[in-house]
Scaffold this active site. Sequence first.
Site, mmCIF file in Angstrom:
data_model
loop_
_atom_site.group_PDB
_atom_site.id
_atom_site.type_symbol
_atom_site.label_atom_id
_atom_site.label_comp_id
_atom_site.label_asym_id
_atom_site.label_seq_id
_atom_site.Cartn_x
_atom_site.Cartn_y
_atom_site.Cartn_z
ATOM 1 N N ASP A 34 -11.445 -0.904 7.339
ATOM 2 C CA ASP A 34 -11.552 -1.612 8.846
ATOM 3 C C ASP A 34 -10.384 -0.673 9.666
ATOM 4 O O ASP A 34 -10.525 -0.485 10.785
ATOM 5 C CB ASP A 34 -11.035 -2.818 8.981
ATOM 6 C CG ASP A 34 -9.340 -3.304 8.642
ATOM 7 O OD1 ASP A 34 -8.964 -2.402 8.086
ATOM 8 O OD2 ASP A 34 -9.267 -4.657 8.613
ATOM 9 N N GLU A 35 -9.613 0.315 9.103
ATOM 10 C CA GLU A 35 -8.707 1.071 9.693
ATOM 11 C C GLU A 35 -9.538 2.169 10.499
ATOM 12 O O GLU A 35 -8.905 2.759 11.591
ATOM 13 C CB GLU A 35 -7.558 1.476 8.723
ATOM 14 C CG GLU A 35 -6.892 0.900 7.948
ATOM 15 C CD GLU A 35 -5.532 1.435 7.842
ATOM 16 O OE1 GLU A 35 -4.941 2.114 8.241
ATOM 17 O OE2 GLU A 35 -4.720 0.293 7.182
ATOM 18 N N TYR A 38 -4.651 8.823 7.150
ATOM 19 C CA TYR A 38 -5.585 7.967 6.121
ATOM 20 C C TYR A 38 -6.804 7.569 6.921
ATOM 21 O O TYR A 38 -7.793 7.679 6.420
ATOM 22 C CB TYR A 38 -4.968 7.005 5.760
ATOM 23 C CG TYR A 38 -5.713 5.891 5.084
ATOM 24 C CD1 TYR A 38 -6.009 6.131 3.655
ATOM 25 C CD2 TYR A 38 -6.045 4.720 5.604
ATOM 26 C CE1 TYR A 38 -6.963 5.175 3.244
ATOM 27 C CE2 TYR A 38 -6.506 3.694 5.112
ATOM 28 C CZ TYR A 38 -7.448 4.069 3.909
ATOM 29 O OH TYR A 38 -7.954 2.974 3.297
HETATM 30 P P1 NAD Z 1 -5.555 2.874 -4.682
HETATM 31 O O1 NAD Z 1 -4.889 3.598 -4.383
HETATM 32 O O2 NAD Z 1 -5.097 1.714 -5.594
HETATM 33 O O3 NAD Z 1 -6.484 3.600 -5.934
HETATM 34 C C1 NAD Z 1 -7.317 4.573 -5.914
HETATM 35 C C2 NAD Z 1 -7.786 5.110 -6.924
HETATM 36 O O4 NAD Z 1 -8.828 6.397 -6.856
HETATM 37 C C3 NAD Z 1 -6.660 5.504 -8.180
HETATM 38 O O5 NAD Z 1 -7.138 5.062 -9.448
HETATM 39 C C4 NAD Z 1 -6.742 7.089 -8.176
HETATM 40 O O6 NAD Z 1 -6.249 7.460 -9.448
HETATM 41 C C5 NAD Z 1 -8.178 7.560 -7.939
HETATM 42 N N1 NAD Z 1 -8.406 8.709 -7.351
HETATM 43 C C6 NAD Z 1 -7.702 9.200 -6.271
HETATM 44 N N2 NAD Z 1 -7.988 10.525 -6.089
HETATM 45 C C7 NAD Z 1 -9.117 10.889 -6.822
HETATM 46 C C8 NAD Z 1 -9.985 11.895 -6.907
HETATM 47 N N3 NAD Z 1 -10.145 12.971 -6.317
HETATM 48 N N4 NAD Z 1 -10.933 11.813 -7.786
HETATM 49 C C9 NAD Z 1 -11.174 10.668 -8.538
HETATM 50 N N5 NAD Z 1 -10.470 9.474 -8.675
HETATM 51 C C10 NAD Z 1 -9.277 9.699 -7.701
HETATM 52 O O7 NAD Z 1 -6.636 2.264 -3.548
HETATM 53 P P2 NAD Z 1 -7.275 1.063 -3.492
HETATM 54 O O8 NAD Z 1 -6.380 0.176 -2.753
HETATM 55 O O9 NAD Z 1 -7.889 0.280 -4.786
HETATM 56 O O10 NAD Z 1 -8.628 1.253 -2.562
HETATM 57 C C11 NAD Z 1 -9.766 1.693 -3.153
HETATM 58 C C12 NAD Z 1 -10.673 2.078 -2.175
HETATM 59 O O11 NAD Z 1 -10.893 0.825 -1.367
HETATM 60 C C13 NAD Z 1 -10.324 3.191 -1.155
HETATM 61 O O12 NAD Z 1 -11.473 4.034 -0.905
HETATM 62 C C14 NAD Z 1 -9.686 2.370 -0.020
HETATM 63 O O13 NAD Z 1 -9.753 3.253 1.188
HETATM 64 C C15 NAD Z 1 -10.453 1.137 0.280
HETATM 65 N N6 NAD Z 1 -9.944 -0.064 0.698
HETATM 66 C C16 NAD Z 1 -8.819 -0.132 0.495
HETATM 67 C C17 NAD Z 1 -8.134 -1.493 1.137
HETATM 68 C C18 NAD Z 1 -7.010 -2.067 0.511
HETATM 69 O O14 NAD Z 1 -6.536 -3.078 1.165
HETATM 70 N N7 NAD Z 1 -6.464 -1.643 -0.588
HETATM 71 C C19 NAD Z 1 -8.937 -2.157 2.077
HETATM 72 C C20 NAD Z 1 -10.088 -1.572 2.476
HETATM 73 C C21 NAD Z 1 -10.692 -0.464 1.712
HETATM 74 O O1 DAU Z 2 -6.966 -2.588 6.478
HETATM 75 C C1 DAU Z 2 -7.385 -2.057 5.265
HETATM 76 C C2 DAU Z 2 -6.152 -1.057 4.839
HETATM 77 O O2 DAU Z 2 -4.958 -1.863 4.406
HETATM 78 C C3 DAU Z 2 -6.679 -0.096 3.744
HETATM 79 O O3 DAU Z 2 -7.698 0.598 4.377
HETATM 80 C C4 DAU Z 2 -5.619 0.751 3.087
HETATM 81 O O4 DAU Z 2 -5.877 1.354 2.181
HETATM 82 C C5 DAU Z 2 -4.195 -0.398 2.801
HETATM 83 O O5 DAU Z 2 -3.193 0.409 2.314
HETATM 84 C C6 DAU Z 2 -4.015 -1.265 3.801
HETATM 85 O O6 DAU Z 2 -3.373 -0.391 4.844
HETATM 86 P P1 DAU Z 2 -1.908 -1.147 5.539
HETATM 87 O O7 DAU Z 2 -1.254 0.015 6.222
HETATM 88 O O8 DAU Z 2 -2.448 -2.152 6.638
HETATM 89 O O9 DAU Z 2 -1.344 -1.736 4.367
HETATM 90 P P2 DAU Z 2 0.195 -1.771 4.062
HETATM 91 O O10 DAU Z 2 0.251 -2.510 2.883
HETATM 92 O O11 DAU Z 2 0.913 -0.503 3.943
HETATM 93 O O12 DAU Z 2 1.084 -2.409 5.166
HETATM 94 C C7 DAU Z 2 0.616 -3.643 5.688
HETATM 95 C C8 DAU Z 2 1.408 -3.962 6.905
HETATM 96 O O13 DAU Z 2 2.912 -4.095 6.522
HETATM 97 C C9 DAU Z 2 1.426 -2.836 8.103
HETATM 98 O O14 DAU Z 2 1.352 -3.305 9.312
HETATM 99 C C10 DAU Z 2 2.720 -2.063 7.609
HETATM 100 C C11 DAU Z 2 3.547 -3.116 7.271
HETATM 101 N N1 DAU Z 2 4.563 -2.712 6.179
HETATM 102 C C12 DAU Z 2 4.287 -1.892 4.881
HETATM 103 C C13 DAU Z 2 5.152 -1.622 4.210
HETATM 104 C C14 DAU Z 2 4.576 -0.856 2.942
HETATM 105 C C15 DAU Z 2 5.833 -3.256 6.423
HETATM 106 O O15 DAU Z 2 6.420 -3.830 7.303
HETATM 107 N N2 DAU Z 2 6.913 -2.707 5.362
HETATM 108 C C16 DAU Z 2 6.758 -2.052 4.192
HETATM 109 O O16 DAU Z 2 7.339 -1.682 3.555
#
Ligand code: NAD
Ligand code: DAU
Length: 377
Positions: free
Chosen positions: A157-158, A182
Amino acid sequence: MMNGSRFTIHGSRFTIYHARMTERPLLVTGGAGFIGSNFVLQWIAAESAPVVNLDKLTYAGNPANLAGLGNEPRYVFVRGDIADGATVARLLAQYRPRAIVNFAAESHVDRSIHGPADFVETNIVGTFALLEATRAFWSALPQAERSAFRFLHVSSDEVYGSLAAAEPPFTEASAYAPNSPYAASKAASDHLVRSYHRTYGLPTLTTNCSNNYGPYQFPEKLIPLMIVNALAGKPLPVYGDGGNVRDWLYVADHCEAVRLALARGRPGETYNIGGNAERTNLEVVRMICSLLSELKPDPRGPHPSTLITHVPDRPGHDRRYAIDSAKIRGELGWRPREDFDTGLRKTVQWYLDHMAWTGDVMSGAYREWIEINYADR
Ligand code: NAD
Ligand code: DAU
């Protein structure tokens, strides 16, 4: 009908169907990361098709997340980079997948601020290379297989930027306005995916999901970082005033939404996925503190909430995200199973039960990151 055996992962019940290995697999990228590994575990438990997992194993990738699969014959792991077109082409020719689900990405906003190059390389160039190899493979398939093929791109959603307090949640029609490197790299990858559908007819789907939480999340992200720090008696660093809002979704619910979109989503469409669970960061951190003092009370120590420390804000910090998921709810019948209270309780309990996992992933590289990101905070 297939015979199945029932079992439970993270409190949810699944049935394993004993499929024949002749079924064409799903190619999952990034399946050793947080969401990808939850997805692979859920897929193997709930579906019959085998999974090939292509993962580069960056700091965020951990094959131990998938140890629960044991010697599962329907699971194949391949270490490799989605940006390496030759490797991807070889895998496609070898396994002839019926679909690809692209989770692979650099995913941490703070890391993208300190070093955006890896984000451009994996999220943009990597997605492009994956699309190119997929297009070549897909173009050569017989007509029926071409229509049935799917390329599902997992996004965020970012890409929509930041909402003011009174604005309505993001819909699929919201304009893209990414604010961090990102988010910009994910937005670029979404545009590439869209163009491969419009230009070449590749049957793509894109899902844009809100903040996930749950088992196996790397402790650089807000929720696991706060749990791990609180357990260690370390400060809980809240950026700025702590009033930034995120819309939280339990990871298993995201994985179910991806499975539904893959099965029944309309090619060329995008689907927003969110938990209807807007919380400020301070609310989230306080909830974690009270869950910890309930689930792991320490009568001699201070209450974890006394560890909350306001630190300088993230540059370009988006104020609020909120997702309108009416489309996937209406078209595909998706509903999250967890609300934020039940999901967060499960998550805190999971980290309490898996402190060895957390200890293992907090390697030297992790400690260096903490030094860099929190040095001036
Ligand atoms: P993560 O960072 O935990 O995992 C990413 C994985 O991708 C890892 O296993 C890493 O080794 C692999 N990777 C990185 N670069 C690579 C490459 N070049 N080739 C093959 N593998 C590679 O990420 P996540 O939080 O599990 O997110 C997964 C997907 O979901 C991402 O595309 C992210 O943008 C999306 N997403 C995440 C969130 C969230 O809240 N975490 C929310 C919405 C969407
Ligand atoms: O919205 C979806 C996204 O959510 C994904 O696309 C990203 O991959 C995922 O990392 C996440 O992004 P955020 O930046 O929202 O997540 P993060 O956990 O890094 O931070 C969540 C909120 O908490 C954000 O407002 C920043 C704040 N934060 C984060 C950290 C690591 C703090 O206040 N202190 C911290 O130390």
